[in-house]
Design a protein around this motif. Structure first.
Motif, PDB file in Angstrom:
ATOM      1  N   HIS A 115      33.241  69.686  44.916  1.00  6.94           N
ATOM      2  CA  HIS A 115      32.788  70.634  45.940  1.00  6.94           C
ATOM      3  C   HIS A 115      32.640  71.810  45.950  1.00  6.94           C
ATOM      4  CE1 HIS A 115      30.681  68.540  49.554  1.00  6.94           C
ATOM      5  NE2 HIS A 115      31.103  69.181  50.370  1.00  6.94           N
ATOM      6  N   VAL A 116      32.090  72.310  44.748  1.00  8.92           N
ATOM      7  CA  VAL A 116      31.780  73.935  44.859  1.00  8.92           C
ATOM      8  C   VAL A 116      30.395  74.103  44.791  1.00  8.92           C
ATOM      9  CG1 VAL A 116      34.092  74.207  43.940  1.00  8.92           C
ATOM     10  CG2 VAL A 116      31.999  73.891  42.332  1.00  8.92           C
ATOM     11  N   ALA A 117      29.920  75.507  44.905  1.00  8.53           N
ATOM     12  CA  ALA A 117      28.610  75.897  45.087  1.00  8.53           C
ATOM     13  C   ALA A 117      27.970  75.541  43.805  1.00  8.53           C
ATOM     14  CB  ALA A 117      28.598  77.265  45.453  1.00  8.53           C
ATOM     15  N   ALA A 118      28.746  76.043  42.577  1.00 11.02           N
ATOM     16  CA  ALA A 118      28.164  75.885  41.152  1.00 11.02           C
ATOM     17  C   ALA A 118      29.126  75.377  40.247  1.00 11.02           C
ATOM     18  CB  ALA A 118      27.961  77.359  40.663  1.00 11.02           C
ATOM     19  N   PRO A 119      29.358  73.765  40.478  1.00 12.60           N
ATOM     20  CA  PRO A 119      30.178  73.272  39.444  1.00 12.60           C
ATOM     21  C   PRO A 119      29.493  73.417  38.050  1.00 12.60           C
ATOM     22  CG  PRO A 119      28.947  71.691  40.644  1.00 12.60           C
ATOM     23  CD  PRO A 119      28.352  72.939  41.156  1.00 12.60           C
ATOM     24  N   GLY A 120      30.556  73.296  36.915  1.00 14.83           N
ATOM     25  CA  GLY A 120      30.126  73.455  35.654  1.00 14.83           C
ATOM     26  C   GLY A 120      31.222  74.019  34.838  1.00 14.83           C
ATOM     27  N   ARG A 121      30.728  74.455  33.576  1.00 14.11           N
ATOM     28  CA  ARG A 121      31.853  74.849  32.635  1.00 14.11           C
ATOM     29  C   ARG A 121      31.573  76.569  32.646  1.00 14.11           C
ATOM     30  NH1 ARG A 121      31.851  74.243  26.331  1.00 14.11           N
ATOM     31  NH2 ARG A 121      34.010  74.601  25.791  1.00 14.11           N
ATOM     32  N   SER A 128      36.145  81.839  43.001  1.00 16.66           N
ATOM     33  CA  SER A 128      35.104  82.501  43.403  1.00 16.66           C
ATOM     34  C   SER A 128      33.466  82.814  42.189  1.00 16.66           C
ATOM     35  CB  SER A 128      35.438  84.155  43.400  1.00 16.66           C
ATOM     36  OG  SER A 128      36.478  84.050  44.563  1.00 16.66           O
ATOM     37  N   LEU A 129      34.093  82.726  41.223  1.00 15.31           N
ATOM     38  CA  LEU A 129      32.890  82.491  40.184  1.00 15.31           C
ATOM     39  C   LEU A 129      32.166  81.137  40.153  1.00 15.31           C
ATOM     40  CD1 LEU A 129      35.068  83.793  36.971  1.00 15.31           C
ATOM     41  CD2 LEU A 129      33.193  84.911  38.325  1.00 15.31           C
ATOM     42  N   SER A 130      32.714  80.116  40.695  1.00 17.72           N
ATOM     43  CA  SER A 130      32.053  78.910  40.730  1.00 17.72           C
ATOM     44  C   SER A 130      31.211  78.885  42.212  1.00 17.72           C
ATOM     45  CB  SER A 130      32.971  77.776  40.741  1.00 17.72           C
ATOM     46  OG  SER A 130      33.609  77.511  41.996  1.00 17.72           O
ATOM     47  N   GLY A 131      31.339  79.953  42.688  1.00 16.94           N
ATOM     48  CA  GLY A 131      30.390  80.147  43.985  1.00 16.94           C
ATOM     49  C   GLY A 131      31.298  79.837  45.258  1.00 16.94           C
ATOM     50  N   GLY A 132      32.550  79.545  45.019  1.00 21.16           N
ATOM     51  CA  GLY A 132      33.320  79.099  46.082  1.00 21.16           C
ATOM     52  C   GLY A 132      33.185  77.864  46.319  1.00 21.16           C
ATOM     53  N   PRO A 133      34.195  77.100  47.378  1.00 18.92           N
ATOM     54  CA  PRO A 133      34.262  75.778  47.742  1.00 18.92           C
ATOM     55  C   PRO A 133      32.987  75.780  48.679  1.00 18.92           C
ATOM     56  CG  PRO A 133      36.003  76.901  48.719  1.00 18.92           C
ATOM     57  CD  PRO A 133      35.457  78.059  47.710  1.00 18.92           C
ATOM     58  N   SER A 134      32.456  74.523  48.633  1.00 17.07           N
ATOM     59  CA  SER A 134      31.470  74.137  49.563  1.00 17.07           C
ATOM     60  C   SER A 134      32.078  73.769  50.938  1.00 17.07           C
ATOM     61  CB  SER A 134      30.668  72.947  49.031  1.00 17.07           C
ATOM     62  OG  SER A 134      30.203  73.335  47.900  1.00 17.07           O
TER      63      SER A 134
END
Length: 160
Positions: A50-56, A70-76
């Motif tokens: 549940h983050v804005a931009a999950p991934g590697r 923060s790099l993943s867009g932060g928690p949704s």
């Protein structure tokens, strides 16, 4: 004059192409634990849930959890910040392969004392709270019920 401009243009293109070869090529499918580059050692980590931009994500060695999120867009909205699970590829220095982190203290006070060291190929899982999931599903059911209501009203208008 035209010949000089062509020479200058060719020289410029040659220099530009030479510098473009300096740009680091990163293989996202690499099994290497670390990637060396211009900014020092980097590593891949995985962020799921549940983050804005999950991934590697390729990050610098020594990154902390707040920066990683923060790099993943932060928690949704609706992310469960009390139970962030971390799975390590190899056992952590304390011998654990799994950690559960509660970030509510950090969110309220900025205290980073319960942050753990991040290693290559760590996987962070941020789940959605039960309440947030329930609200999402109620909205889905509500939209479905509105479509049925619209269909029945339309059918009623046609039959009258």
């Amino acid at each position: 004059m035209l010949l000089v401009n062509k020479k200058v243009l060719c020289t410029f293109i040659f220099i530009a192409l030479s510098f473009s070869q300096v740009i680091e090529q990163v293989n996202t499918n690499s099994n290497d634990r670390y990637v060396s580059g211009i900014n020092g050692l980097s590593m891949y980590v995985n962020i799921w849930g549940h983050v804005a931009a999950p991934g590697r994500i390729l990050v610098n060695e020594g990154i902390d959890l707040a920066t990683l999120l923060s790099l993943s867009g932060g928690p949704s909205k609706g992310a469960n910040m009390k139970k962030i699970r971390v799975y390590h590829e190899y056992p952590h220095k304390d011998g654990k392969i799994f950690h559960e982190i509660d970030l509510t203290n950090f969110i309220n006070s900025g205290d980073r004392s319960n942050f753990i060291e991040i290693y290559p190929n760590d996987t962070f899982i941020i789940e959605q709270t039960v309440w947030s999931y329930f609200i999402e599903e109620v909205n889905t059911i509500n939209a479905f019920m509105n479509l049925i209501n619209f269909y029945l009203n339309l059918q009623n208008l046609v039959s009258n």
